[in-house]
Design an enzyme around this catalytic site. Structure first.
Site, PDB file in Angstrom:
ATOM      1  N   TYR A  64       0.835  -1.203   0.000  1.00  0.00           N
ATOM      2  CA  TYR A  64       0.000   0.000   0.000  1.00  0.00           C
ATOM      3  C   TYR A  64       0.871   1.255   0.000  1.00  0.00           C
ATOM      4  O   TYR A  64       0.654   2.184  -0.782  1.00  0.00           O
ATOM      5  CB  TYR A  64      -0.912  -0.024   1.223  1.00  0.00           C
ATOM      6  CG  TYR A  64      -1.761   1.206   1.418  1.00  0.00           C
ATOM      7  CD1 TYR A  64      -2.864   1.454   0.611  1.00  0.00           C
ATOM      8  CD2 TYR A  64      -1.480   2.111   2.448  1.00  0.00           C
ATOM      9  CE1 TYR A  64      -3.656   2.576   0.804  1.00  0.00           C
ATOM     10  CE2 TYR A  64      -2.274   3.223   2.651  1.00  0.00           C
ATOM     11  CZ  TYR A  64      -3.359   3.458   1.831  1.00  0.00           C
ATOM     12  OH  TYR A  64      -4.146   4.568   2.026  1.00  0.00           O
TER      13      TYR A  64
ATOM     14  N   LYS B 225       1.122   4.120  -2.935  1.00  0.00           N
ATOM     15  CA  LYS B 225       0.871   5.535  -2.669  1.00  0.00           C
ATOM     16  C   LYS B 225       2.088   6.381  -3.043  1.00  0.00           C
ATOM     17  O   LYS B 225       1.957   7.484  -3.591  1.00  0.00           O
ATOM     18  CB  LYS B 225       0.505   5.744  -1.202  1.00  0.00           C
ATOM     19  CG  LYS B 225      -0.911   5.326  -0.844  1.00  0.00           C
ATOM     20  CD  LYS B 225      -1.943   6.186  -1.560  1.00  0.00           C
ATOM     21  CE  LYS B 225      -3.357   5.897  -1.120  1.00  0.00           C
ATOM     22  NZ  LYS B 225      -4.361   6.750  -1.796  1.00  0.00           N
TER      23      LYS B 225
END
Length: 318
Positions: A145, A149
């Protein structure tokens, strides 16, 4: 003129839409007469100015049908959250990376560069970090994740450099207290250890009580996201990435606030049971930041954690 919010059916997106429609946006905010919510479900905001469009942001044809020439601003909040992105790598890459690029490519085709506010995360950080993290430190994500990002941040900055968009990257603090049910985010416990006990429900804390967290209330995050859309892009001086202001609080301090406000019987609903999977993710995140630049640009922070808990309690009693 239209404003587009991806993730508009979610907790943060729906609150952003509702606030933009009920309050006068600040000076410098792009003009709009309607808002398009893009999500996998319908936006819960009941207003004739809101159009719910259901679809996947990784689908280029779908995104191009939504990002039309009359779009003046885009808030990109949609994401596969941290725990799910770690467990389902391909799903996380498809939405968090491919979906972000698809959205940026559609924005690139607009006749006028739109304001593009990208919700990023503290998960971009990792490795050995100072106690107070400066804004210009290199990112070293320790989760899929966080990596997704970080790649999104780089794209937003480069598309802005090229003049395709007027981008702003907002690294959000952990938002506490979120109402509703827990989600798959690794940080979900941070709301759960406050929300559930105040409702008389047992909750488990999966990290050590000395764990530092960088937190913000939902109202403050919404206020800062709206301000991000209004701030003059020239004032960012090419540094499009901002660590949104929060407050540094340990889990022990959070539980002390819970006891002060809810009483010992409320605090007793929280038990400690460390979860190695959650610990590995959460302990890689920094707990305090130098946010002097965002504060100088007009962003704000909560006063203390007691006020965050009090605000949530008052909202739930209304």
């Amino acid at each position: 003129m239209k404003l587009v919010v991806t993730g508009g059916a979610g907790f943060l997106g729906a609150r952003l839409i509702s606030t933009l429609l009920s309050d006068q946006p600040p000076a410098g905010f792009p003009q709009f007469s309607s808002i398009v919510s893009v999500d996998l479900a319908a936006c819960p905001v009941d207003d004739t100015r809101v159009q719910s469009v259901i679809g996947n942001i990784a689908d280029a044809a779908f995104v191009n049908s939504v990002i039309t020439p009359d779009v003046t601003a885009i808030y990109h909040l949609a994401a596969v959250v941290s725990g799910q992105a770690e467990a389902e790598f391909d799903v996380g890459m498809a939405v968090n990376l491919d979906g972000t690029r698809t959205l940026l490519e559609a924005a690139r085709k607009l006749p006028n560069a739109p304001h593009f506010v990208f919700a990023s995360s503290l998960a971009v950080f990792g490795g050995k970090l100072p106690d107070v993290v400066p804004e210009d430190i290199a990112v070293l994500p320790q989760s899929s994740y966080g990596a997704q990002k970080a790649m999104g941040e780089l794209m937003v900055n480069d598309f802005s450099r090229k003049g395709f968009i007027d981008g702003r990257v907002c690294r959000l603090p952990t938002i506490v207290v979120r109402p509703g049910k827990p989600n798959a985010a690794a940080s979900s416990f941070a709301s759960g250890i406050i929300r559930e006990p105040l409702a008389g429900i047992d909750s488990v804390c999966p990290v050590p009580t000395g764990t530092r967290l960088w937190l913000s209330s939902p109202a403050t995050v919404i206020r800062n996201l709206i301000h991000a859309g209004a701030v003059d892009g020239d004032k960012l001086e090419g540094r499009r990435t901002l660590n949104l202001p929060g407050i540094c609080v340990t889990v022990a301090e959070m539980l002390a606030s819970l006891e002060r406000i809810g009483g010992a019987e409320t605090r007793a609903h929280v038990t400690l049971a460390e979860d190695e999977r959650i610990k590995k993710i959460v302990l890689s995140w920094p707990g305090d930041f130098d946010v002097s630049r965002p504060l100088s640009l007009g962003f704000t922070r909560d006063q203390d954690f007691d006020s965050v808990v009090q605000s949530y309690r008052q909202d739930q009693l209304r």
